[in-house]
Design an enzyme around this catalytic site. Structure first.
Site, mmCIF file in Angstrom:
data_model
loop_
_atom_site.group_PDB
_atom_site.id
_atom_site.type_symbol
_atom_site.label_atom_id
_atom_site.label_comp_id
_atom_site.label_asym_id
_atom_site.label_seq_id
_atom_site.Cartn_x
_atom_site.Cartn_y
_atom_site.Cartn_z
ATOM 1 N N THR A 186 -3.391 5.002 8.932
ATOM 2 C CA THR A 186 -3.650 3.829 8.075
ATOM 3 C C THR A 186 -2.505 3.656 7.080
ATOM 4 O OG1 THR A 186 -5.997 4.294 8.283
ATOM 5 C CG2 THR A 186 -5.379 2.694 6.619
ATOM 6 N N GLU A 246 -6.173 1.315 16.280
ATOM 7 C CA GLU A 246 -7.140 1.880 17.253
ATOM 8 C C GLU A 246 -6.941 1.237 18.642
ATOM 9 O OE1 GLU A 246 -8.768 4.380 16.401
ATOM 10 O OE2 GLU A 246 -9.515 4.256 14.352
ATOM 11 N N ARG A 258 -12.986 16.713 13.270
ATOM 12 C CA ARG A 258 -13.655 16.192 12.057
ATOM 13 C C ARG A 258 -13.661 17.261 10.975
ATOM 14 N NH1 ARG A 258 -12.246 11.941 12.746
ATOM 15 N NH2 ARG A 258 -11.243 12.853 14.543
#
Length: 644
Positions: free
Chosen positions: A33, A219, A610
């Site tokens: 990002t 993405e 994660r």
């Protein structure tokens, strides 16, 4: 270049490669990002008109975050903005300008899931197919799959592989006819019709090609065929396309996403430059070590190896338990210990699982230990009864012939219009071939309807007509008008009647307030507000994002979620549970192809990455099936992570 000093060399190269096709392979936790945002700022600094930059993401949240970050980099003096939106929002903008070429009205309606199911049910009824033979939801899944592949009703029926698909193809034609007749689009139509516009009307395509001189897609591994075709058409003249993504995190093939778009980027866009972001700022070296080992077993992928930016605080643990009950007990007991004895906040913990039935035992244990938890991906704001009722009022004010919305609100709150009275008016409307709304003034002519019910129906219609006038004459006051409407219909009294518990009443009244707040927020951001546009906006929000996700993640509670829901999130302590053959990889994949197993491996990789600091992988040696314990086999992915 001082302003780029926060970027590592690969990130800097991506942010400063401004022209031609560029593929940025951004592994998990590598700061993609940040790169997209800096690149947009660099384009503007280099003299590119901000309004000629298109940056497409997959969620509204990501779009908003990107715009805020770009503004922060360029300072508040950014008068002209890049176009940052989701695919669906971009298509709505294009269609609002040019859909009349396809003989649709300019003010088309975007249907939500409830509306779609209602039309699907009607289409199945028309071809005499019962809900036992095919549920409306199953039909919609097939239609969505066909539309994502660019197939209209004729080609879908011709390509049917069995009797069920042939029936669905016939129903698809009826479904599409009803949509067009009512000037309505479903979410897949937004993409399908945009692609059709570009294909059939070169002048329309040329106009939008000239709008955008530089295009970015986030993405990119999640794009489906229609999205790929739309992007390819938009950049055909200049090829200034930068795509960012990670083929190792492509986990949405069931939604039509095609990993080959990112794998074949260099073949589809000649002269493409590939930049690899491999420095990971999220996970420890031990976590990345097993993640790299695992995903290397996928043959069809871009080669990359993630490097950790921080050392491990603890070993990655592989635990096995006698059965699934003990797995849940031990995991939750450990969380309770760390929380109560070591004062680790509950927000640090996430329990990730592959299937929707797995959390049941963990929920029971968390309740037993009195530990707060949230199940991510559960009921969203717009799925709550109160909000559905209020949306129903807006729908009827905007389009009274929306019978699904009309039947929802006609006696909510109660106003003396019973089900029997409504059915009698519907019967008359069907006989005379007119919409229900048009039959209301003649309600007393319907057989066996009381004068009192007929008067209540007419009074309700009169109220709606008054609100139509008020809302259309003062759209800027929509929030205040709607607040007044909730008071006029005494919706709070309805809540008090429905729920005796005071906490429930308070919570549901807050939902009504939140709904009025959402109208006020919409008015702040909209130049030309209307009920139709607001309904389209919330329909898109529901499609493109998971509501309340941020609030859920921030809550001081244990997070329970599927691996699909976990993508894009990170937690200090992760438990990846149920690491068994038939669960992860899922039974469907074990019985399927190597391609299916590859996607399950990517799903396990998403789960592993994660974890920021602590990762525990658990499995049960036996698991109940139909009430009886059955032996479980360890997941093949465990062996791959351990290199056994």
């Amino acid at each position: 270049m001082q302003h780029l000093s926060h970027l590592n060399p690969a990130q800097r190269e991506a942010a400063t490669t401004l022209n031609g096709p560029v593929l940025v392979l951004a592994g998990a936790g590598t700061g993609k990002t940040r790169v997209i945002t800096y690149r947009m700022a660099e384009l503007i600094r280099s003299g590119v008109d901000a309004t000629g930059i298109l940056s497409v993401t997959f969620t509204n949240k990501a779009a908003k975050e990107m715009l805020e970050r770009t503004k922060a980099l360029l300072g508040t003096g950014m008068r002209r903005r890049p176009w940052i939106s989701t695919f669906h929002s971009l298509c709505v903008d294009i269609l609002r300008q040019d859909i009349t070429h396809l003989e649709y009205p300019e003010k088309f309606v975007i249907l939500d899931r409830g509306d779609q199911e209602s039309i699907a049910r009607k289409a199945l009824r028309e071809i005499r197919v019962t809900e036992k033979q095919m549920r409306p939801g199953d039909l919609l899944s097939l239609i969505s799959r066909w539309k994502s592949a660019g197939l209209g009703p004729d080609r879908a029926a011709a390509n049917a592989e069995d009797d069920k698909e042939f029936l669905a193809g016939t129903a698809y034609r009826k479904y599409q006819q009803q949509l067009k007749a009512s000037g309505s689009l479903d979410f897949d139509d937004l993409l399908l019709l945009t692609e059709r516009l570009f294909e059939k009307f070169p002048d329309v395509l040329a106009k939008h090609q000239q709008r955008f001189t530089h295009v970015q897609i986030d993405e990119y591994q999640d794009t489906n065929l229609l999205q790929f075709r739309i992007v390819e058409a938009l950049v055909r003249e200049h090829n200034n396309l930068c795509v960012v993504g990670d083929d190792d995190q492509s986990i949405y093939s069931w939604r039509g996403a095609e990993v080959r778009h990112i794998l074949n980027f260099g073949q589809q866009f000649a002269g493409a430059k590939t930049i690899r972001l491999e420095e990971n700022y999220r996970c420890t070296d031990q976590i990345l070590n097993i993640a790299n080992k695992l995903v290397a077993h996928n043959r069809d992928r871009h080669k990359k190896v993630l490097r950790a930016n921080k050392p491990s605080k603890s070993e990655v643990r592989f635990l096995k338990f006698e059965d699934e009950q003990l797995e849940a007990e031990k995991v939750v007991a450990e969380i309770a210990f760390y929380n109560k004895m070591k004062f680790v906040p509950l927000r640090d913990f996430a329990i990730l699982f592959r299937t929707n039935e797995q959390p049941r035992l963990f929920e029971a244990e968390l309740r037993r230990q009195n530990l707060p938890y949230v199940l991510m991906g559960s009921q969203s704001f717009f799925d709550r009864k109160e909000v559905k009722d209020l949306v129903g009022y807006l729908k009827v004010i905007a389009r009274p012939n929306d019978e699904l919305a009309l039947l929802r609100i006609i006696n909510t709150p109660a106003r003396g219009i019973g089900v029997a009275s409504v059915e009698k008016v519907i019967s008359r409307a069907v006989r005379e071939g007119m919409p229900f709304w048009d039959a209301v003034p003649h309600a007393e002519e319907a057989k066996d309807i009381t004068a009192k019910s007929a008067a209540a129906l007419r009074q309700f219609q009169h109220q709606i007509e008054q609100w139509q006038v008020e809302f259309s004459s003062a759209p800027q006051q929509m929030a205040e008008l709607f607040h007044q409407l909730t008071r006029d219909i005494r919706y709070d009294d309805e809540i008090e009647k429905q729920y005796k518990d005071e906490q429930q009443q308070a919570m549901r009244k807050v939902m009504v307030e939140e709904f009025v707040n959402s109208l006020a927020e919409y008015l702040e951001q909209s130049r030309r507000p209307s009920i139709e546009d607001y309904l389209s906006t919330i329909a898109l929000d529901r499609q493109d994002s998971e509501p309340d996700k941020d609030a859920m993640v921030a809550a001081d509670a244990v997070k329970l979620m599927t691996l699909h829901s976990a993508k894009g999130l990170e937690f200090p302590r992760v438990y990846l549970v149920g690491m068994e053959e038939g669960i992860l990889p899922h039974k469907r994949s074990v019985d399927g192809t190597e391609k299916d197993i590859s996607e399950e491996r990517r799903l396990a990789y998403v789960g592993v990455t994660r974890a920021q600091d602590h990762l525990t992988l658990t499995r049960a040696e036996s698991r109940r099936k139909w009430g009886k314990p059955r032996k479980s086999n360890p997941s093949r992915f465990l062996y791959e992570m351990k290199s056994e």
